[in-house]
Design an enzyme around this catalytic site. Structure first.
Site, short mmCIF file in Angstrom:
data_model
loop_
_atom_site.label_atom_id
_atom_site.label_comp_id
_atom_site.label_asym_id
_atom_site.label_seq_id
_atom_site.Cartn_x
_atom_site.Cartn_y
_atom_site.Cartn_z
CG PHE A 27 -25.44 60.16 36.12
CD1 PHE A 27 -24.39 59.49 36.74
CD2 PHE A 27 -25.36 60.38 34.76
CE1 PHE A 27 -23.29 59.06 36.02
CE2 PHE A 27 -24.26 59.96 34.02
CZ PHE A 27 -23.22 59.29 34.65
CB THR B 4 -25.70 52.76 45.06
OG1 THR B 4 -25.00 52.54 46.26
CG2 THR B 4 -27.18 52.48 45.34
CG ASP B 5 -21.53 49.87 47.27
OD1 ASP B 5 -22.27 50.83 47.63
OD2 ASP B 5 -20.36 49.75 47.69
CD GLU B 6 -25.09 53.60 50.10
OE1 GLU B 6 -26.02 53.74 50.88
OE2 GLU B 6 -24.25 54.47 49.84
CE1 TYR C 160 -29.22 56.86 46.87
CE2 TYR C 160 -27.73 55.47 48.13
CZ TYR C 160 -28.03 56.15 46.97
OH TYR C 160 -27.16 56.11 45.90
CE LYS D 183 -29.70 54.73 42.57
NZ LYS D 183 -29.78 55.68 41.42
CE LYS E 173 -24.29 61.97 49.38
NZ LYS E 173 -24.30 61.92 47.94
CB VAL F 78 -16.07 59.90 63.34
CG1 VAL F 78 -16.00 58.39 63.11
CG2 VAL F 78 -14.95 60.61 62.57
CG ASN G 192 -16.80 55.39 57.65
OD1 ASN G 192 -16.63 55.12 56.46
ND2 ASN G 192 -17.97 55.24 58.26
P1 NAD Z 1 -25.92 63.95 43.55
O1 NAD Z 1 -26.92 64.03 44.64
O2 NAD Z 1 -24.63 64.66 43.66
O3 NAD Z 1 -26.60 64.43 42.16
C1 NAD Z 1 -27.89 64.08 41.79
C2 NAD Z 1 -28.32 65.02 40.67
O4 NAD Z 1 -29.63 64.63 40.24
C3 NAD Z 1 -28.41 66.48 41.10
O5 NAD Z 1 -27.82 67.30 40.13
C4 NAD Z 1 -29.91 66.74 41.21
O6 NAD Z 1 -30.25 68.08 40.92
C5 NAD Z 1 -30.44 65.79 40.15
N1 NAD Z 1 -31.83 65.38 40.39
C6 NAD Z 1 -32.38 64.98 41.58
N2 NAD Z 1 -33.67 64.68 41.41
C7 NAD Z 1 -33.95 64.89 40.09
C8 NAD Z 1 -35.11 64.73 39.30
N3 NAD Z 1 -36.27 64.33 39.84
N4 NAD Z 1 -35.05 65.02 37.99
C9 NAD Z 1 -33.89 65.44 37.43
N5 NAD Z 1 -32.76 65.62 38.13
C10 NAD Z 1 -32.79 65.34 39.45
O7 NAD Z 1 -25.69 62.39 43.32
P2 NAD Z 1 -24.39 61.62 42.79
O8 NAD Z 1 -23.53 61.29 43.94
O9 NAD Z 1 -23.83 62.37 41.64
O10 NAD Z 1 -25.06 60.28 42.29
C11 NAD Z 1 -25.49 60.13 40.93
C12 NAD Z 1 -26.08 58.75 40.76
O11 NAD Z 1 -25.10 57.76 41.06
C13 NAD Z 1 -27.27 58.45 41.69
O12 NAD Z 1 -28.21 57.71 40.97
C14 NAD Z 1 -26.66 57.63 42.81
O13 NAD Z 1 -27.61 56.76 43.36
C15 NAD Z 1 -25.59 56.87 42.06
N6 NAD Z 1 -24.41 56.47 42.85
C16 NAD Z 1 -23.77 57.36 43.66
C17 NAD Z 1 -22.62 56.96 44.35
C18 NAD Z 1 -21.85 57.94 45.22
O14 NAD Z 1 -20.90 57.51 45.92
N7 NAD Z 1 -22.15 59.23 45.21
C19 NAD Z 1 -22.15 55.67 44.23
C20 NAD Z 1 -22.83 54.78 43.40
C21 NAD Z 1 -23.95 55.20 42.70
P1 TYD Z 2 -21.62 58.98 53.12
O1 TYD Z 2 -20.56 59.79 52.48
O2 TYD Z 2 -22.86 59.65 53.59
O3 TYD Z 2 -21.95 57.79 52.09
P2 TYD Z 2 -22.87 56.46 52.31
O4 TYD Z 2 -23.66 56.60 53.56
O5 TYD Z 2 -23.72 56.51 51.08
O6 TYD Z 2 -21.89 55.32 52.35
O7 TYD Z 2 -20.98 58.21 54.35
C1 TYD Z 2 -19.87 57.37 54.20
C2 TYD Z 2 -19.59 56.74 55.54
O8 TYD Z 2 -19.17 57.75 56.45
C3 TYD Z 2 -20.83 56.11 56.17
O9 TYD Z 2 -20.44 54.92 56.86
C4 TYD Z 2 -21.31 57.15 57.16
C5 TYD Z 2 -20.04 57.84 57.58
N1 TYD Z 2 -20.15 59.29 57.91
C6 TYD Z 2 -19.62 59.77 59.10
O10 TYD Z 2 -19.06 59.02 59.91
N2 TYD Z 2 -19.74 61.11 59.37
C7 TYD Z 2 -20.36 61.96 58.50
O11 TYD Z 2 -20.46 63.18 58.82
C8 TYD Z 2 -20.88 61.44 57.29
C9 TYD Z 2 -21.58 62.36 56.31
C10 TYD Z 2 -20.75 60.09 57.03
#
Ligand code: NAD
Ligand code: TYD
Length: 348
Positions: free
Chosen positions: A79, A132-134, A152, A156, A191, A208, A251
């Site tokens: 992760f 991620t889907d990104e 980002y 990934k 986020k 927004v 959004n």
């Molecule tokens: P997050 O930023 O909340 O957590 C990331 C964690 O990784 C943190 O605890 C951080 O301390 C740790 N970390 C960062 N760099 C590190 C390193 N070099 N070595 C060890 N630990 C490290 O992220 P998240 O939202 O929990 O995402 C987790 C994973 O899921 C990521 O790989 C992300 O790309 C993927 N992902 C996230 C989402 C989402 O919506 N958040 C969706 C799909 C996939």
């Molecule tokens: P985010 O939660 O940063 O996820 P991601 O960019 O990885 O999809 O953002 C979700 C959506 O919301 C994205 O289209 C950007 C938008 N957004 C805002 O409009 N305002 C905000 O303050 C943030 C953080 C995101």
């Protein structure tokens, strides 16, 4: 024994908590504790012998090698990543370091460990890469694409390709998941969803980006965790599984839903609605218009289904933030405030 990286972050933390609720199999949790990693999330595991927390970097080959040799995990679930698009725009270097170089070093350490296992243990071993889907980029209604657009998503995508190559070249038993936007408890309030909840409650503007009509596909974090468990159990080697909840939403609709739930659950004393705090701000550079996930392969092959609808999941999420103001206050102190101050020069 499994080794989880990034298990003090949002999804990794939820995964570790869920895993240890449903299983007696211990977890070693390797996390660097960047601003996004919070041990507060894991406080309920204090004193639990099934959970070993190690602060460290996935790019520290010696440390990872030592952990693998000592704990002999049957699986590694990766992760660990830098995960916030806006941060990747302001400073991409950390994203390359961790998501690209870190994943590469982790793969190499795991390959060395895996190569020395017995034939049976080698077959049983899994490296599950969480992505991620990104990486697919901004989708039109008709064309599937693979166009990572932000620093980002590019980082990934690079890590996904490395994982794939380590399977094809060296035979490392890998599986990858590409999931849509998650939401739920322990989500760092930079986020969209947690930021809106936290800012609304603090009486601050709800920023927004652009016209607010960008579309994301939302999945409750615990459904992502159940998908990862299922892929770990039964995913085909070298395959990629898309994970999503068929919940595409603009959004601005998300922000209005959050505001309406807060109006119901924590009405403002003076009677105004939270939506009055919505403020349209300058768009994110290169902002992807639409993400969407087709999760049919995971559903058909592995029988996975999300347990939450968006309506049930978002209600639980808003309630969790109302019930856990101390977690929010703790993660918002220090490094986070410093970064926000530097980038935006003002409170957000
Ligand atoms: P997050 O930023 O909340 O957590 C990331 C964690 O990784 C943190 O605890 C951080 O301390 C740790 N970390 C960062 N760099 C590190 C390193 N070099 N070595 C060890 N630990 C490290 O992220 P998240 O939202 O929990 O995402 C987790 C994973 O899921 C990521 O790989 C992300 O790309 C993927 N992902 C996230 C989402 C989402 O919506 N958040 C969706 C799909 C996939
Ligand atoms: P985010 O939660 O940063 O996820 P991601 O960019 O990885 O999809 O953002 C979700 C959506 O919301 C994205 O289209 C950007 C938008 N957004 C805002 O409009 N305002 C905000 O303050 C943030 C953080 C995101």
């Amino acid at each position: 024994m499994i080794l989880v990286t990034g298990g003090a972050g949002f999804i990794g933390g939820n995964f570790v908590l869920d895993w240890l609720t449903g299983s007696s199999e211990p977890v070693v949790n390797l996390d660097k504790l960047t601003y996004a990693g919070n041990l507060d999330t894991l406080v309920s595991l204090k004193g639990d012998a099934r959970h070993t927390f190690v602060q460290g970097d996935i790019g520290d080959s010696a440390l990872v090698g030592e952990l693998l040799a000592r704990h002999k995990p049957r699986a590694v679930i990766n992760f660990a990543a830098e995960s916030h698009v806006d941060r990747s725009i302001h400073g991409p270097e950390d994203f390359i370091q961790t998501n690209v170089l870190g994943t590469f070093r982790l793969l190499e350490a795991v390959r060395q460990y895996w190569s020395a296992l017995t034939a049976t243990d080698k077959d049983a071993f899994r490296f599950l890469h969480v992505s991620t889907d990104e990486v697919y980029g901004s989708l039109s209604k008709t064309d599937p694409a693979y166009e990572p657009n932000s620093p980002y998503s590019a980082s990934k995508a690079a890590s996904d390709h490395l994982v794939r190559a380590w399977h094809h070249t060296y035979g490392l038993p890998v599986v990858t998941t590409n999931c849509s936007n998650n939401y739920g408890p322990y989500h760092f309030p930079e986020k969209l969803i947690p930021l809106m909840i936290v800012n609304a409650l603090a009486g601050k503007p709800l920023p927004v980006y652009g016209d607010g009509m960008q579309i994301r596909d939302w999945l409750y974090v615990k459904d992502h965790c159940s998908a990862i468990r299922r892929v770990l159990e039964a995913g085909r080697l070298g395959e990629t599984y898309n994970v999503g909840g068929w919940n595409e939403k603009p959004n601005i609709d998300i922000v209005h839903t959050v505001c309406a739930l807060l109006d119901e659950l924590r009405p403002k004393a003076e009677g105004s609605q939270y939506a009055t705090q919505i403020t349209y701000v300058t768009d994110r550079p290169g902002h992807d218009r639409r993400y969407a996930i087709d999760a049919r392969k995971l559903e058909a092959e592995l029988g996975w289904k999300p347990a939450e609808t968006f309506e049930t999941g978002i209600r639980k999420t808003v309630q969790w933030y109302l019930d856990n103001p101390q977690w929010v206050a703790n993660v918002q102190s220090g490094a986070y405030r410093e970064w926000v101050g530097k980038q935006y020069g003002a409170e957000r």
